[in-house]
Design a protein around this motif. Structure first.
Motif, PDB file in Angstrom:
ATOM      1  N   GLU A 186      -1.798  -9.989  -6.394  1.00 42.03           N
ATOM      2  CA  GLU A 186      -1.568  -8.978  -7.427  1.00 42.03           C
ATOM      3  C   GLU A 186      -0.113  -8.793  -8.026  1.00 42.03           C
ATOM      4  OE1 GLU A 186      -6.204  -7.145  -6.416  1.00 42.03           O
ATOM      5  OE2 GLU A 186      -4.545  -6.556  -5.235  1.00 42.03           O
ATOM      6  N   SER A 239      -4.912   5.659  -5.373  1.00 42.03           N
ATOM      7  CA  SER A 239      -5.988   5.540  -4.878  1.00 42.03           C
ATOM      8  C   SER A 239      -5.805   4.684  -3.247  1.00 42.03           C
ATOM      9  CB  SER A 239      -6.132   4.364  -6.253  1.00 42.03           C
ATOM     10  OG  SER A 239      -5.391   3.158  -5.703  1.00 42.03           O
ATOM     11  N   ASN A 240      -3.970   4.828  -2.818  1.00 43.03           N
ATOM     12  CA  ASN A 240      -3.629   4.580  -1.822  1.00 43.03           C
ATOM     13  C   ASN A 240      -4.437   1.957  -1.500  1.00 43.03           C
ATOM     14  OD1 ASN A 240      -2.377   4.725   0.208  1.00 43.03           O
ATOM     15  ND2 ASN A 240      -4.186   4.710   2.122  1.00 43.03           N
ATOM     16  N   ARG A 241      -5.380   1.892  -2.945  1.00 41.21           N
ATOM     17  CA  ARG A 241      -5.900   0.879  -2.341  1.00 41.21           C
ATOM     18  C   ARG A 241      -4.738  -0.358  -2.255  1.00 41.21           C
ATOM     19  NH1 ARG A 241     -10.966   0.806  -6.284  1.00 41.21           N
ATOM     20  NH2 ARG A 241     -11.893   2.309  -5.753  1.00 41.21           N
ATOM     21  N   PRO A 242      -5.066  -1.244  -1.413  1.00 45.17           N
ATOM     22  CA  PRO A 242      -3.006  -1.797  -0.981  1.00 45.17           C
ATOM     23  C   PRO A 242      -4.098  -3.117  -2.268  1.00 45.17           C
ATOM     24  CG  PRO A 242      -5.410  -2.827   0.103  1.00 45.17           C
ATOM     25  CD  PRO A 242      -6.302  -1.182  -0.542  1.00 45.17           C
ATOM     26  N   ALA A 243      -2.520  -3.612  -2.475  1.00 47.45           N
ATOM     27  CA  ALA A 243      -1.855  -5.018  -3.334  1.00 47.45           C
ATOM     28  C   ALA A 243      -2.071  -5.779  -2.966  1.00 47.45           C
ATOM     29  CB  ALA A 243      -1.631  -4.506  -4.815  1.00 47.45           C
ATOM     30  N   SER A 244      -2.385  -7.652  -2.665  1.00 46.79           N
ATOM     31  CA  SER A 244      -2.480  -8.720  -2.195  1.00 46.79           C
ATOM     32  C   SER A 244      -0.648  -9.010  -3.309  1.00 46.79           C
ATOM     33  CB  SER A 244      -3.147  -9.057  -2.469  1.00 46.79           C
ATOM     34  OG  SER A 244      -3.496 -10.085  -4.264  1.00 46.79           O
ATOM     35  N   TYR A 297      -1.980   4.338 -10.705  1.00 48.59           N
ATOM     36  CA  TYR A 297      -3.125   3.455  -9.646  1.00 48.59           C
ATOM     37  C   TYR A 297      -3.098   3.222  -7.990  1.00 48.59           C
ATOM     38  CZ  TYR A 297      -7.605   0.521  -8.695  1.00 48.59           C
ATOM     39  OH  TYR A 297      -8.089  -0.222  -7.556  1.00 48.59           O
ATOM     40  N   LEU A 298      -2.215   2.654  -7.694  1.00 50.36           N
ATOM     41  CA  LEU A 298      -1.707   2.177  -6.908  1.00 50.36           C
ATOM     42  C   LEU A 298      -1.308   3.523  -5.610  1.00 50.36           C
ATOM     43  CD1 LEU A 298       0.343  -0.754  -7.984  1.00 50.36           C
ATOM     44  CD2 LEU A 298      -1.936  -0.944  -6.844  1.00 50.36           C
ATOM     45  N   ALA A 349      -2.622   9.135   1.567  1.00 53.54           N
ATOM     46  CA  ALA A 349      -3.682   9.475   2.787  1.00 53.54           C
ATOM     47  C   ALA A 349      -2.430  10.228   3.550  1.00 53.54           C
ATOM     48  CB  ALA A 349      -3.599   8.230   3.565  1.00 53.54           C
ATOM     49  N   ARG A 409       0.681  -1.002   0.294  1.00 49.99           N
ATOM     50  CA  ARG A 409      -0.215  -0.007   0.413  1.00 49.99           C
ATOM     51  C   ARG A 409       0.653   1.176  -0.167  1.00 49.99           C
ATOM     52  NH1 ARG A 409      -5.417   1.186   3.623  1.00 49.99           N
ATOM     53  NH2 ARG A 409      -5.602  -1.273   3.729  1.00 49.99           N
TER      54      ARG A 409
END
Length: 260
Positions: free
Chosen positions: A172, A164-169, A160-161, A136, A131
């Motif tokens: 992924e 968006s600050n969305r976690p990537a597994s 995008y990463l 954030a 992340r």
């Protein structure tokens, strides 16, 4: 020497260990100076590969937010001072003329992304999540995080990463090319060490030229890169390791390369 980052040499491998597990190996001012000291040791060590890893459940969660809060009245200066230490350190670590391998477990965030991904080969646990963290708290990337994500995953995925600050597994990240291999958590350290020792026993001059050619490929037009390859292979062919490698191939044995 601080124990926040440890250095060890064994079987031709230099080990860089982030060692503040109780805080997720956060990047603080003391951690920055400790890492700089260890990388200076790596620069002069007689090793054939570097292995970057971390103690505890997390690899590196990024910057020390507590230090940011404590220095909120001079936050730009604090960050500038940390990066004045770490930027040249990161450049030295990434451009060492030997293979650099990282073994990443747990959380990978913020500047920790740059530390983990500066390696030539990145191994990770199946339980890793990445992340960015920067957006954030209203900051932009540092320590090469945007550079390595863009190089490995492409600009659109990196944006995008990080935006968006969305976690990537871990899975992924493997699909995006951010990681090179995934291993179960209890097997990661052994697999990374095995790879590091194999590379450390390899032909150091050959591996150094491979690293340089691949790192510079995006910067060259085809004709210039072909010439760079011609020069590199000519240098390698004139070294003792080339003769040893050819003889070992013909004799069906493992080559005994020397560091040069």
């Amino acid at each position: 020497m601080s124990d926040l980052v440890l250095w060890k040499e064994r079987n031709g491998v230099g080990h860089v260990l982030l060692n503040q597990p109780e805080l997720g190996n956060v990047i603080s001012t003391p951690m920055a100076h400790a890492l700089a000291g260890v990388v200076q040791q790596a620069l002069v060590a007689d090793v054939g590969a570097i292995l970057i890893s971390a103690s505890g459940k997390q690899f590196c969660v990024g910057g020390d937010i507590r230090e940011f809060v404590q220095n909120r009245d001079r936050l730009p200066q604090t960050i500038h001072e940390i990066l004045a230490v770490l930027n040249p350190t990161m450049h030295t670590l990434a451009t060492l003329p030997i293979p650099v391998i990282s073994a990443i477990q747990g959380a990978l965030g913020g500047g920790g992304i740059g530390i983990g991904l500066c390696a030539d080969i990145v191994l990770a646990s199946t339980k890793v999540f990445l992340r960015g963290g920067y957006s954030a708290i209203g900051l932009s990337p540092d320590l090469g995080s945007s550079y390595y994500l863009t190089r490995r995953a492409g600009a659109s995925r990196a944006k995008y990463l990080l935006m968006s600050n969305r976690p990537a597994s871990a899975q992924e990240c493997l699909r995006m090319g951010i990681f090179d291999e995934l291993h179960e958590p209890d097997a990661l350290a052994a697999q990374a060490l095995q790879l590091a020792e194999e590379l450390a026993a390899g032909s150091t001059n050959s591996l150094a030229h491979i690293k340089k050619l691949c790192d510079e490929a995006h910067d060259h037009a085809l004709q210039a890169h072909l010439e760079a390859e011609r020069y590199a292979i000519s240098v390698c062919a004139g070294a003792a390791n080339s003769l040893e490698g050819v003889n070992a191939f013909l004799e069906k044995r493992t080559p005994a390369f020397v560091r040069c």
